[in-house]
Design a protein around this motif. Structure first.
Motif, mmCIF file in Angstrom:
data_model
loop_
_atom_site.group_PDB
_atom_site.id
_atom_site.type_symbol
_atom_site.label_atom_id
_atom_site.label_comp_id
_atom_site.label_asym_id
_atom_site.label_seq_id
_atom_site.Cartn_x
_atom_site.Cartn_y
_atom_site.Cartn_z
ATOM 1 N N GLY A 1 0.802 -1.199 0.000
ATOM 2 C CA GLY A 1 0.000 0.000 0.000
ATOM 3 C C GLY A 1 0.843 1.259 0.000
ATOM 4 N N LEU A 2 0.185 2.381 0.273
ATOM 5 C CA LEU A 2 0.813 3.699 0.223
ATOM 6 C C LEU A 2 1.752 3.898 1.407
ATOM 7 N N ILE A 3 2.932 4.481 1.123
ATOM 8 C CA ILE A 3 3.921 4.764 2.164
ATOM 9 C C ILE A 3 3.954 6.237 2.497
ATOM 10 N N GLY A 4 3.973 7.104 1.508
ATOM 11 C CA GLY A 4 4.037 8.546 1.762
ATOM 12 C C GLY A 4 4.343 9.296 0.486
ATOM 13 N N VAL B 1 11.227 10.974 2.658
ATOM 14 C CA VAL B 1 9.833 10.597 2.437
ATOM 15 C C VAL B 1 9.028 10.946 3.675
ATOM 16 N N LEU B 2 7.977 11.753 3.513
ATOM 17 C CA LEU B 2 7.040 12.019 4.602
ATOM 18 C C LEU B 2 6.046 10.860 4.643
ATOM 19 N N LEU B 3 6.103 10.064 5.711
ATOM 20 C CA LEU B 3 5.244 8.894 5.817
ATOM 21 C C LEU B 3 3.813 9.311 6.115
ATOM 22 N N ILE B 4 2.862 8.455 5.718
ATOM 23 C CA ILE B 4 1.452 8.766 5.990
ATOM 24 C C ILE B 4 1.145 8.650 7.480
ATOM 25 N N LEU B 5 2.106 8.151 8.284
ATOM 26 C CA LEU B 5 1.930 8.104 9.734
ATOM 27 C C LEU B 5 2.222 9.446 10.391
ATOM 28 N N ASP B 6 2.845 10.367 9.657
ATOM 29 C CA ASP B 6 3.224 11.658 10.222
ATOM 30 C C ASP B 6 1.988 12.535 10.454
ATOM 31 N N ILE C 1 -10.666 11.263 4.646
ATOM 32 C CA ILE C 1 -9.233 11.557 4.622
ATOM 33 C C ILE C 1 -8.569 10.706 5.698
ATOM 34 N N VAL C 2 -7.326 10.323 5.429
ATOM 35 C CA VAL C 2 -6.523 9.577 6.392
ATOM 36 C C VAL C 2 -5.443 10.514 6.906
#
Length: 299
Positions: free
Chosen positions: A168-171, A183-188, A205-206
Motif C-alpha cells: 500500500g501507500l507509504i508517503g 519521504v514524509l510517511l502517511i503516519l506523520d 481523509i486519512v
C-alpha cells in the motif's frame, strides 16, 4: 680372617618355611603330573572324565576372570569414546548453529525476493513508475515520521511524488538530494491523504497520528458509521496520489472519526516504488510582455 659365607636362607623362620613350601609344591606338582600321565596312558577314558570335571570347575573362574579383564581393558576405550563423543557433540552443535544461521539467512532472502517480485510486478502494472529504491531507514522514535530513500534527483525523483510499497501507500517525497530523498510517511501528523471506502465509495481523509497509527475522518457526511474492517484506498482527489492504492483499514468501529492501521508498515519495508504524481501541476501561463505605445509623429 673373614668368616665363611652362610648359604642358608638366614635365621628367619618365615624364609625357611617359604623355601620348604616351594620344595613341597614342586614335588607335589611333579607327583600329580606323573600320576595324571600314568592315568592318561593306562585309562584314557577315566582321564577324559577327570579332565571334564576339571574343566567344569575352572570354567566359571575363567569366565569371571575374562569378564573382569574385559571390564578393566574397556576403561581406557570408554574414556576415549567419552571424550570422542564430547568432541563430536561439540562439532555437531557448531554445525547445527551454522545450519541455523544459513537457514535464517535463506528465509530472509526468500522474504526479500518475494517482496521484490511483488514490487517488480507492481512496477510493471504502474502507469508512471519513476524508480524502485531501497528504504534505508525510518524515524520511529519521535512524533515526526520520515524515511530515507537511496535514490534522488539524479534518478528522476522529485518533490511531491508518491511512494508506495507492495502492500500500500507509504508517503510522498518532501526533499531530494542527488542520490537520496526524504519521504514524509502517511503516519506523520502533517500527512493528509484523500481516500474513499471500497464498499460504498464514502469520501474521507486519512491523517497520521505520529504513534504508528492513523485515523480516518469522513468528509462531507455527518455521523457516518465507520465499521471495523472497512478498507480505504486513495481517491485521486488533489492530483497527487493515483486512485486505488490501499491505505488503511479501520481497527475499531466509530462514527465520523475512527482509528485505523496502515497496510504498508514502513519499519517492515525494504524497497519502495516512486511514482509520478497522478496529475501534473499545471504549467504556468507565460506573462505577456507589455508592448510600448507608438510615439506621436512630429509635425
Amino acid at each position: 680372617m673373614a668368616p665363611p659365607r652362610n648359604h642358608r636362607p638366614g635365621f628367619s623362620r618365615r624364609a625357611q618355611y617359604t623355601v620348604f613350601a616351594g620344595y613341597v609344591l614342586a614335588a607335589s606338582g611333579a607327583l600329580v603330573g606323573a600320576i595324571l600321565l600314568l592315568i592318561s596312558i593306562i585309562d584314557p577314558r577315566a582321564f577324559a572324565v577327570f579332565r571334564g570335571a576339571v574343566r567344569e570347575a575352572t570354567t566359571p573362574v575363567s569366565a569371571g576372570l575374562d569378564w573382569v579383564w574385559d571390564g578393566v581393558s574397556s576403561v581406557p576405550r570408554g574414556i576415549g569414546d567419552y571424550f570422542g563423543a564430547v568432541d563430536e557433540n561439540r562439532q555437531l552443535r557448531a554445525r547445527e548453529a551454522a545450519t541455523r544461521r544459513y537457514l535464517m539467512q535463506a528465509r530472509s532472502l526468500n522474504r526479500e525476493n518475494a517482496r521484490l517480485r511483488t514490487l517488480l510486478a507492481l512496477r510493471d502494472r504502474s502507469a508512471s513508475p519513476v524508480i524502485a529504491a531501497r528504504l534505508v531507514n525510518s524515524s520511529a522514535g519521535s512524533t515526526r515520521r520520515y524515511a530515507t530513500l537511496n535514490a534522488g534527483s539524479s534518478q528522476g525523483v522529485l518533490r511531491g511524488q508518491p511512494v508506495r510499497g507492495p502492500d500500500g501507500l507509504i508517503g510522498r517525497i518532501v526533499e531530494t538530494s542527488p542520490n537520496t530523498a526524504s519521504v514524509l510517511l502517511i503516519l506523520d501528523p502533517e500527512s493528509i491523504v484523500p481516500v474513499r471506502r471500497t464498499r460504498d465509495g464514502l469520501s474521507a481523509i486519512v491523517a497520521g497520528l505520529g504513534n504508528g497509527q492513523v485515523e480516518v475522518r469522513t468528509a462531507g457526511v455527518v455521523n457516518a458509521p465507520l465499521l471495523a474492517g472497512d478498507v480505504f484506498v486513495t481517491s485521486g482527489t488533489g492530483g497527487l496520489y493515483p486512485p486505488g492504492i490501499p491505505v488503511a483499514r479501520i481497527s475499531r468501529s466509530q462514527r465520523d472519526v475512527a482509528p485505523a492501521r496502515v497496510f504498508a508498515e514502513p519499519d517492515a519495508l525494504d524497497f519502495a516504488l516512486v511514482e509520478r504524481a497522478f496529475l501534473q501541476p499545471p504549467v504556468p501561463r507565460p506573462t505577456p510582455t507589455p508592448t510600448p505605445s507608438p510615439e506621436p509623429a512630429a509635425e
